[in-house]
Design an enzyme around this catalytic site. Structure first.
Site, PDB file in Angstrom:
ATOM      1  N   ILE A 160       0.836  -1.206   0.000  1.00 40.65           N
ATOM      2  CA  ILE A 160       0.000   0.000   0.000  1.00 40.65           C
ATOM      3  C   ILE A 160       0.875   1.262   0.000  1.00 40.65           C
ATOM      4  O   ILE A 160       0.590   2.223  -0.722  1.00 40.65           O
ATOM      5  CB  ILE A 160      -0.976  -0.009   1.204  1.00 40.65           C
ATOM      6  CG1 ILE A 160      -1.904  -1.240   1.118  1.00 40.65           C
ATOM      7  CG2 ILE A 160      -1.818   1.261   1.221  1.00 40.65           C
ATOM      8  CD1 ILE A 160      -2.723  -1.501   2.391  1.00 40.65           C
ATOM      9  N   ARG A 240      -3.932   1.328  11.039  1.00 41.71           N
ATOM     10  CA  ARG A 240      -4.636   0.892  12.240  1.00 41.71           C
ATOM     11  C   ARG A 240      -4.542   2.022  13.271  1.00 41.71           C
ATOM     12  O   ARG A 240      -3.485   2.620  13.458  1.00 41.71           O
ATOM     13  CB  ARG A 240      -4.020  -0.372  12.828  1.00 41.71           C
ATOM     14  CG  ARG A 240      -4.384  -1.674  12.121  1.00 41.71           C
ATOM     15  CD  ARG A 240      -5.871  -2.036  12.254  1.00 41.71           C
ATOM     16  NE  ARG A 240      -6.197  -3.295  11.594  1.00 41.71           N
ATOM     17  CZ  ARG A 240      -6.590  -3.413  10.325  1.00 41.71           C
ATOM     18  NH1 ARG A 240      -6.704  -2.338   9.556  1.00 41.71           N
ATOM     19  NH2 ARG A 240      -6.875  -4.594   9.819  1.00 41.71           N
ATOM     20  N   GLU A 269     -12.030   1.702  17.916  1.00 41.05           N
ATOM     21  CA  GLU A 269     -13.187   1.651  17.008  1.00 41.05           C
ATOM     22  C   GLU A 269     -14.313   0.839  17.616  1.00 41.05           C
ATOM     23  O   GLU A 269     -14.038  -0.203  18.209  1.00 41.05           O
ATOM     24  CB  GLU A 269     -12.765   1.019  15.670  1.00 41.05           C
ATOM     25  CG  GLU A 269     -11.920   1.969  14.859  1.00 41.05           C
ATOM     26  CD  GLU A 269     -11.377   1.353  13.575  1.00 41.05           C
ATOM     27  OE1 GLU A 269     -12.018   0.429  13.035  1.00 41.05           O
ATOM     28  OE2 GLU A 269     -10.326   1.811  13.125  1.00 41.05           O
ATOM     29  N   HIS A 287     -13.407   3.638   8.663  1.00 35.43           N
ATOM     30  CA  HIS A 287     -12.630   2.455   8.253  1.00 35.43           C
ATOM     31  C   HIS A 287     -13.086   1.958   6.876  1.00 35.43           C
ATOM     32  O   HIS A 287     -13.590   0.832   6.749  1.00 35.43           O
ATOM     33  CB  HIS A 287     -12.714   1.345   9.306  1.00 35.43           C
ATOM     34  CG  HIS A 287     -11.519   0.422   9.273  1.00 35.43           C
ATOM     35  ND1 HIS A 287     -10.974  -0.160  10.392  1.00 35.43           N
ATOM     36  CD2 HIS A 287     -10.765  -0.018   8.230  1.00 35.43           C
ATOM     37  CE1 HIS A 287      -9.948  -0.915  10.040  1.00 35.43           C
ATOM     38  NE2 HIS A 287      -9.795  -0.845   8.738  1.00 35.43           N
TER      39      HIS A 287
HETATM   40  C1  GLV Z   1      -8.602  -3.366   6.568  1.00 32.51           C
HETATM   41  O1  GLV Z   1      -8.342  -2.567   7.436  1.00 32.51           O
HETATM   42  C2  GLV Z   1      -7.850  -4.568   6.359  1.00 32.51           C
HETATM   43  O2  GLV Z   1      -6.921  -4.870   7.127  1.00 32.51           O
HETATM   44  O3  GLV Z   1      -8.194  -5.288   5.415  1.00 32.51           O
HETATM   45  C1  GLV Z   2      -0.735  -4.567   2.321  1.00 34.98           C
HETATM   46  O1  GLV Z   2      -1.280  -5.055   1.329  1.00 34.98           O
HETATM   47  C2  GLV Z   2       0.646  -4.076   2.430  1.00 34.98           C
HETATM   48  O2  GLV Z   2       1.547  -4.925   2.544  1.00 34.98           O
HETATM   49  O3  GLV Z   2       0.881  -2.866   2.387  1.00 34.98           O
END
Ligand code: GLV
Ligand code: GLV
Length: 326
Positions: A160, A240, A269, A287
């Protein structure tokens, strides 16, 4: 005929996933409208072979104990798995799987939306218009910060984080990153520069968090870190909640250590630090990182396949605790 394995799905997920499960399993999908209360989940897991859990379910020793000997797999409908006691699962030989990859771009899209929204005061502007306050163009109305050409600090250059770096290119941003291990082979391709965390915090106009929650990353961003950040900078969190000390963040915003924050995740949360709700320079979403139609369907398929493969005695591709497969 062999009895079909029993599976508990703790809340309704897209059909695409349920259909896969139903081919080989006897599936119970909870129809409870909310996070399944502890006493219900403890009751419903009795004797199941697999659990398809959500990130809102705390799957700990007691749940595994209540399920009993048959439990072979816990398939989490999320990429993050801090809600599951992995050590305990491993000790019991239970496979734990997650849904990486399919939600990378959706989550980066949301992080990007939050970054743009907080920098250019989109939510405040929307509220302003709806409240009938718009009296025409004004030289000093709702000024914000430029995204184009700014410095983006990415904490965590996983999938990500890398997707964020690629988006930043289109905005001619300088991108710096901090990661537990330096990711040298990606630096050139993505045009990113490694920075120790304090340096990243000191240099960034936007700091965006893309690491998992672990004991090491709990409160990684607290008072000390927020004080290092630039006064005109913004914090974006789509990872998170507990990675950020929310009380320290409230102080940082109230006392002007930073200019704003955009948060998709929270420490407790669904509870939100009440003072965050009072602050206008904060954008809050519930979220939603992976919440696109297409991505949630892909996650359902992936979570179902992981679970089915594990029940068929194979090693699922997205196994978190690889030790169990040996
Ligand atoms: C979302 O927060 C996930 O971990 O998929
Ligand atoms: C999640 O998909 C990550 O590794 O950033």
């Amino acid at each position: 005929m062999d009895k079909k394995p029993r599976v508990l799905v703790t809340r309704r997920i897209p059909e695409e996933g349920l259909n896969i499960l139903e081919e080989i399993c006897q599936v119970e999908v909870s129809d409870y409208d909310g996070v399944l209360p502890r006493e219900i989940i403890l009751e419903k897991v009795k004797g199941v072979d697999g659990i398809l859990s959500l990130l809102t379910d705390r799957i700990d020793r007691d749940i595994m104990e209540a399920a009993g000997q048959n439990l072979r797999v816990i398939s989490n409908y999320a990429v993050g798995y801090d809600n599951i006691d992995i050590e305990e699962a491993t000790r019991r030989g239970i496979m734990v799987t997650n849904t990486p990859g399919v939600l990378t771009e959706s989550t980066a899209d949301l992080a990007w939306a939050l970054l743009m929204a907080v920098a250019r005061r989109v939510v405040e502007g929307d509220k302003f218009v709806r409240e009938g306050k718009f009296r025409g163009w004004e030289p000093l109305l709702l000024l914000g910060n430029d995204v184009w050409g700014a410095t983006l600090g990415i904490i965590g250059l996983g999938r990500i984080g890398q997707a964020m770096a690629r988006r930043a290119r289109g905005f001619d941003m300088r991108v710096i990153y901090f990661n537990r291990r330096r990711v040298k082979d990606k630096e050139k391709e993505l045009g990113v520069v490694y920075c120790p965390l304090p340096e990243l915090l000191a240099q960034s106009d936007f700091v965006s968090i893309h690491i998992p929650l672990t004991p090491e990353t709990y409160h990684l961003i607290g008072e000390k870190e927020l004080k290092i950040m630039k006064k005109e900078s913004y914090l974006i969190n789509t990872a998170r909640g507990p990675i950020v000390d929310e009380k320290a963040l409230v102080r940082a915003l109230k006392e002007g250590w930073i200019r704003g924050a955009a948060l998709d995740v929270f420490e407790q949360e669904p509870q939100i630090e009440p003072e965050l709700l009072e602050l206008t320079q904060v954008v809050l979403t519930p979220h939603l990182g992976s919440a696109s139609y297409a991505t949630r369907a892909k996650m359902a398929v992936m979570a179902a396949r992981n679970l089915v493969l594990a029940l068929q005695g194979e090693t699922p591709p997205h196994l978190v605790n690889a030790e169990v497969a040996k």
